[in-house]
Design a protein around this motif. Structure first.
Motif, PDB file in Angstrom:
ATOM      1  N   MET A   1       0.853  -1.171   0.000  1.00  0.00           N
ATOM      2  CA  MET A   1       0.000   0.000   0.000  1.00  0.00           C
ATOM      3  C   MET A   1       0.902   1.239   0.000  1.00  0.00           C
ATOM      4  SD  MET A   1      -2.660   1.290   2.965  1.00  0.00           S
ATOM      5  CE  MET A   1      -3.911   0.098   2.616  1.00  0.00           C
ATOM      6  N   ARG A   2       0.567   2.200  -0.839  1.00  0.00           N
ATOM      7  CA  ARG A   2       1.310   3.457  -0.943  1.00  0.00           C
ATOM      8  C   ARG A   2       0.403   4.621  -0.573  1.00  0.00           C
ATOM      9  NH1 ARG A   2       5.878   2.603  -2.879  1.00  0.00           N
ATOM     10  NH2 ARG A   2       6.709   4.551  -3.603  1.00  0.00           N
ATOM     11  N   HIS A   3       1.010   5.662  -0.038  1.00  0.00           N
ATOM     12  CA  HIS A   3       0.274   6.894   0.235  1.00  0.00           C
ATOM     13  C   HIS A   3      -0.026   7.562  -1.102  1.00  0.00           C
ATOM     14  CE1 HIS A   3      -0.719  10.855   1.810  1.00  0.00           C
ATOM     15  NE2 HIS A   3      -0.828  10.282   3.007  1.00  0.00           N
ATOM     16  N   PRO A   4      -1.232   8.110  -1.285  1.00  0.00           N
ATOM     17  CA  PRO A   4      -1.574   8.675  -2.588  1.00  0.00           C
ATOM     18  C   PRO A   4      -0.857   9.984  -2.918  1.00  0.00           C
ATOM     19  CG  PRO A   4      -3.377   8.999  -1.061  1.00  0.00           C
ATOM     20  CD  PRO A   4      -2.369   8.123  -0.377  1.00  0.00           C
ATOM     21  N   HIS A   5      -0.303  10.686  -1.915  1.00  0.00           N
ATOM     22  CA  HIS A   5       0.314  11.985  -2.168  1.00  0.00           C
ATOM     23  C   HIS A   5       1.814  12.031  -1.853  1.00  0.00           C
ATOM     24  CE1 HIS A   5      -3.744  13.368  -2.707  1.00  0.00           C
ATOM     25  NE2 HIS A   5      -4.059  13.044  -1.471  1.00  0.00           N
ATOM     26  N   TYR A   6       2.328  11.027  -1.192  1.00  0.00           N
ATOM     27  CA  TYR A   6       3.742  10.997  -0.812  1.00  0.00           C
ATOM     28  C   TYR A   6       4.344   9.666  -1.242  1.00  0.00           C
ATOM     29  CZ  TYR A   6       2.676  15.008   2.163  1.00  0.00           C
ATOM     30  OH  TYR A   6       2.294  16.235   2.619  1.00  0.00           O
ATOM     31  N   ASP A   7       5.632   9.656  -1.472  1.00  0.00           N
ATOM     32  CA  ASP A   7       6.339   8.432  -1.841  1.00  0.00           C
ATOM     33  C   ASP A   7       6.675   7.682  -0.553  1.00  0.00           C
ATOM     34  OD1 ASP A   7       7.689   6.487  -3.241  1.00  0.00           O
ATOM     35  OD2 ASP A   7       9.523   7.655  -3.434  1.00  0.00           O
ATOM     36  N   TYR A   8       5.675   7.028   0.021  1.00  0.00           N
ATOM     37  CA  TYR A   8       5.817   6.344   1.314  1.00  0.00           C
ATOM     38  C   TYR A   8       4.886   5.140   1.322  1.00  0.00           C
ATOM     39  CZ  TYR A   8       7.355   6.401   6.180  1.00  0.00           C
ATOM     40  OH  TYR A   8       7.977   6.102   7.370  1.00  0.00           O
ATOM     41  N   THR A   9       5.384   4.015   1.844  1.00  0.00           N
ATOM     42  CA  THR A   9       4.614   2.778   1.818  1.00  0.00           C
ATOM     43  C   THR A   9       4.263   2.309   3.220  1.00  0.00           C
ATOM     44  OG1 THR A   9       6.553   1.346   1.931  1.00  0.00           O
ATOM     45  CG2 THR A   9       5.837   2.052  -0.275  1.00  0.00           C
ATOM     46  N   LEU A  10       3.360   1.354   3.274  1.00  0.00           N
ATOM     47  CA  LEU A  10       2.978   0.749   4.542  1.00  0.00           C
ATOM     48  C   LEU A  10       4.178   0.056   5.188  1.00  0.00           C
ATOM     49  CD1 LEU A  10       0.848  -0.001   6.648  1.00  0.00           C
ATOM     50  CD2 LEU A  10       0.240  -1.952   5.203  1.00  0.00           C
ATOM     51  N   ASP A  11       4.987  -0.620   4.397  1.00  0.00           N
ATOM     52  CA  ASP A  11       6.187  -1.278   4.946  1.00  0.00           C
ATOM     53  C   ASP A  11       7.122  -0.262   5.600  1.00  0.00           C
ATOM     54  OD1 ASP A  11       5.346  -3.800   4.166  1.00  0.00           O
ATOM     55  OD2 ASP A  11       6.490  -3.768   2.299  1.00  0.00           O
ATOM     56  N   GLU A  12       7.259   0.903   4.993  1.00  0.00           N
ATOM     57  CA  GLU A  12       8.099   1.949   5.579  1.00  0.00           C
ATOM     58  C   GLU A  12       7.494   2.484   6.870  1.00  0.00           C
ATOM     59  OE1 GLU A  12      10.330   3.861   1.729  1.00  0.00           O
ATOM     60  OE2 GLU A  12       8.174   4.248   1.954  1.00  0.00           O
ATOM     61  N   ALA A  13       6.174   2.595   6.917  1.00  0.00           N
ATOM     62  CA  ALA A  13       5.504   3.049   8.135  1.00  0.00           C
ATOM     63  C   ALA A  13       5.703   2.047   9.273  1.00  0.00           C
ATOM     64  CB  ALA A  13       4.015   3.272   7.866  1.00  0.00           C
ATOM     65  N   LEU A  14       5.626   0.756   8.951  1.00  0.00           N
ATOM     66  CA  LEU A  14       5.867  -0.269   9.967  1.00  0.00           C
ATOM     67  C   LEU A  14       7.325  -0.273  10.417  1.00  0.00           C
ATOM     68  CD1 LEU A  14       3.670  -3.118   8.496  1.00  0.00           C
ATOM     69  CD2 LEU A  14       3.283  -1.921  10.668  1.00  0.00           C
ATOM     70  N   ALA A  15       8.238  -0.038   9.491  1.00  0.00           N
ATOM     71  CA  ALA A  15       9.660   0.040   9.845  1.00  0.00           C
ATOM     72  C   ALA A  15       9.919   1.250  10.736  1.00  0.00           C
ATOM     73  CB  ALA A  15      10.510   0.110   8.586  1.00  0.00           C
ATOM     74  N   LEU A  16       9.228   2.340  10.483  1.00  0.00           N
ATOM     75  CA  LEU A  16       9.355   3.528  11.334  1.00  0.00           C
ATOM     76  C   LEU A  16       8.906   3.212  12.753  1.00  0.00           C
ATOM     77  CD1 LEU A  16       9.890   6.583  11.668  1.00  0.00           C
ATOM     78  CD2 LEU A  16       7.500   6.941  11.007  1.00  0.00           C
TER      79      LEU A  16
END
Length: 74
Positions: free
Chosen positions: A1-16
């Motif tokens: 899953m990707r954010h519609p306005h930023y280059d950021y994914t769910l995997d990156e959010a979980l890693a954060l």
């Protein structure tokens, strides 16, 4: 899953969330938090950081959407 306005994914959010929970260099054995726990971790950090933390806000939006919540994308 990707954010519609930023280059950021769910995997990156979980890693954060994992990095916040265990520190900037988590051990390989430190588990990635489940989505509800990650929401709490990132949400608390976002509330207490004292500045406009765009990465945290974007991560929280992705985590909430993945948790089935209604999200107003910023």
């Amino acid at each position: 899953m990707r954010h519609p306005h930023y280059d950021y994914t769910l995997d990156e959010a979980l890693a954060l969330a994992r990095s916040i929970k265990y520190g900037p260099l988590p051990l390989p054995s430190d588990p990635t938090p489940e989505i509800p726990e990650a929401i709490g971790i990132v949400g608390k950090s976002l509330r207490t950081c004292g500045f406009n933390w765009i990465t945290g806000r974007v991560a929280l939006e992705l985590l909430r959407k993945a948790n089935g919540e209604e999200v107003a994308w910023s």
